[in-house]
Design an enzyme around this catalytic site. Structure first.
Site, mmCIF file in Angstrom:
data_model
loop_
_atom_site.group_PDB
_atom_site.id
_atom_site.type_symbol
_atom_site.label_atom_id
_atom_site.label_comp_id
_atom_site.label_asym_id
_atom_site.label_seq_id
_atom_site.Cartn_x
_atom_site.Cartn_y
_atom_site.Cartn_z
ATOM 1 N N HIS A 1 5.453 4.302 3.461
ATOM 2 C CA HIS A 1 4.717 3.621 2.408
ATOM 3 C C HIS A 1 4.165 4.623 1.388
ATOM 4 C CE1 HIS A 1 2.739 0.215 0.570
ATOM 5 N NE2 HIS A 1 1.706 1.016 0.354
ATOM 6 N N SER B 1 3.279 -1.537 -4.099
ATOM 7 C CA SER B 1 2.285 -1.913 -3.095
ATOM 8 C C SER B 1 1.436 -3.082 -3.596
ATOM 9 C CB SER B 1 1.434 -0.694 -2.734
ATOM 10 O OG SER B 1 0.677 -0.925 -1.576
ATOM 11 N N ASP C 1 7.094 1.633 7.253
ATOM 12 C CA ASP C 1 6.042 1.041 6.423
ATOM 13 C C ASP C 1 5.671 -0.302 7.034
ATOM 14 O OD1 ASP C 1 4.416 0.002 4.433
ATOM 15 O OD2 ASP C 1 5.970 -0.097 2.907
#
Length: 406
Positions: A376, A188, A346
């Protein structure tokens, strides 16, 4: 009778709060609903505390995360774990016991929107411990500074300083790391930092050792288009909602969070923005960069006129150190062999897929690892209490790729 009725009402209220319509293909939807309900509760409580002036919402969230998730550095029979400092940045080191004399080396940057989480969290501790044991690799998990106390480029500078120290002869020798088998990785926001570091260090010639691999886990790579197909498709899919990602960007860049509605409307990337050249726009033109099966029926949202003040107030939006997707092709072409994980459900899916295409166009060998049932953050939920099936599968495949390529 009254107690039963009250219990039934409370149960229905809890079910109403937890239930969330999810796409049919997402892995283990009820687990994701429960996780989302927990996250929403913390987020709403932090918003109330922020509105009342008790503390910044991020400070409360991080306090809760620290209390629930952070653990001490504890060694086990297979891995020696210590807390140290790497290039002036706090870092947790995982060293496998036994094995080969020279080890592989991985430097890892955790996710959390540049504002939350820590390498000392239980989930990251488990991940790095498994990597160290399975790969016979020294893994260094970096605790870079966090927003709102630190804003861009502080996080980037911490990641860069830690990476330079990691690649230094002194550190490589101290930890018996093979200088030809080193990797930079992150998930991320940490994937953003890993990509930015890989670009910077590959472009200079000051280092005698450089990364062999870059491994990016559902990375966030741009903030100019909040209407990519994945942002449109997954706007209401947990755990990373579209408005939350816009807020994370503004906090990271040290900007006023009141600009959030303008970002979400793509007013900051309208056609009347003089700072956005055709060259910049081409680097995130998903109509050209994404395959048809990801574009689907979605259409671009490009405003004729927008809000010029946004780019004036937040020029960092087009700084490649913050948005690695905007790097020039020549820069990308010098970066190491890559692995990019993406998840169908996501909002950041297309950031990763566009980066895959741009790296390939620049001549870089890329493995694109896409999870049709992924969401995610799934990889860090592989362990208890969630024990996500797609998280476990993606983690094992990620480690297997490292094993085969590092």
């Amino acid at each position: 009778m009254r107690l039963r009725l009250a219990g039934a009402v409370l149960l229905l209220a809890a079910a109403y709060y937890v239930y969330l319509p999810l796409p049919s293909g997402v892995s283990e939807p009820w687990k994701l609903m429960l996780l989302d309900a927990l996250f929403r509760s913390f987020m709403q409580a932090s918003d109330v505390a922020h509105a009342l002036g008790v503390c910044h919402r991020i400070h409360l969230l991080n306090h809760v995360v620290s209390w629930v998730e952070e653990i001490e550095a504890r060694s086990c029979p297979a891995v020696h774990v210590t807390d140290t400092v790497l290039g002036g940045v706090p870092t947790r080191v995982f060293q496998p016991k036994g094995g080969k004399q020279l080890k592989r080396g991985v430097i890892y940057f955790h996710g959390g929107g540049w504002a939350l989480c820590s390498g000392r969290m239980r989930s990251y501790d488990h991940l790095c411990r498994k990597m160290a044991e399975d790969l016979d690799s020294v893994v260094m998990s970096v605790d870079y500074r966090l927003a709102p106390d630190a804003v861009f480029p502080a996080q980037y500078h911490d990641a860069l300083a830690a990476s330079r120290a990691f690649l230094s002869a002194e550190v490589l020798e101290r930890y018996s790391i093979d200088p030809e088998r080193v990797c930079v990785s992150g998930d991320s926001a940490g994937g953003n930092l890993a990509a930015a570091v890989a670009q910077e260090l590959s472009s200079g010639d000051a280092l005698t050792v450089n990364f062999k691999l870059q491994a990016l886990i559902y990375p966030v790579l741009q903030a100019l288009d909040f209407y990519t197909p994945s942002y449109q498709q997954n706007r209401d899919v947990p755990i990373l909602y579209r408005p939350i990602m816009a807020r994370y960007w503004l906090q990271y860049l040290g900007a006023d969070t009141s600009l959030e509605p303008l970002l979400l409307a793509n007013n900051h990337s309208s056609l009347d923005q003089p700072a956005l050249s055709s060259s910049i726009r081409s680097k995130l033109d998903w109509t050209a960069l994404l395959p048809a099966e990801r574009r689907k029926h979605f259409q671009p949202v490009v405003r004729e006129t927008g809000s010029p003040r946004v780019m004036g107030e937040v020029p960092q939006l087009i700084d490649v150190r913050a948005a690695p997707l905007l790097a020039e092709q020549g820069v990308l072409g010098r970066t190491p062999k890559a692995y990019v994980m993406t998840c169908e459900f996501d909002v950041l899916r297309d950031d990763g897929l566009m980066y895959v295409r741009r790296l390939q166009d620049a001549g870089v060998t890329v493995t694109s690892d896409h999870y049709e049932d992924g969401f995610h953050g799934c990889m860090v939920f592989a362990y208890l209490p969630m024990m996500s099936k797609v998280g476990w599968r993606s983690m094992n495949n990620y480690i297997h790729w490292l094993d085969q390529n590092l």
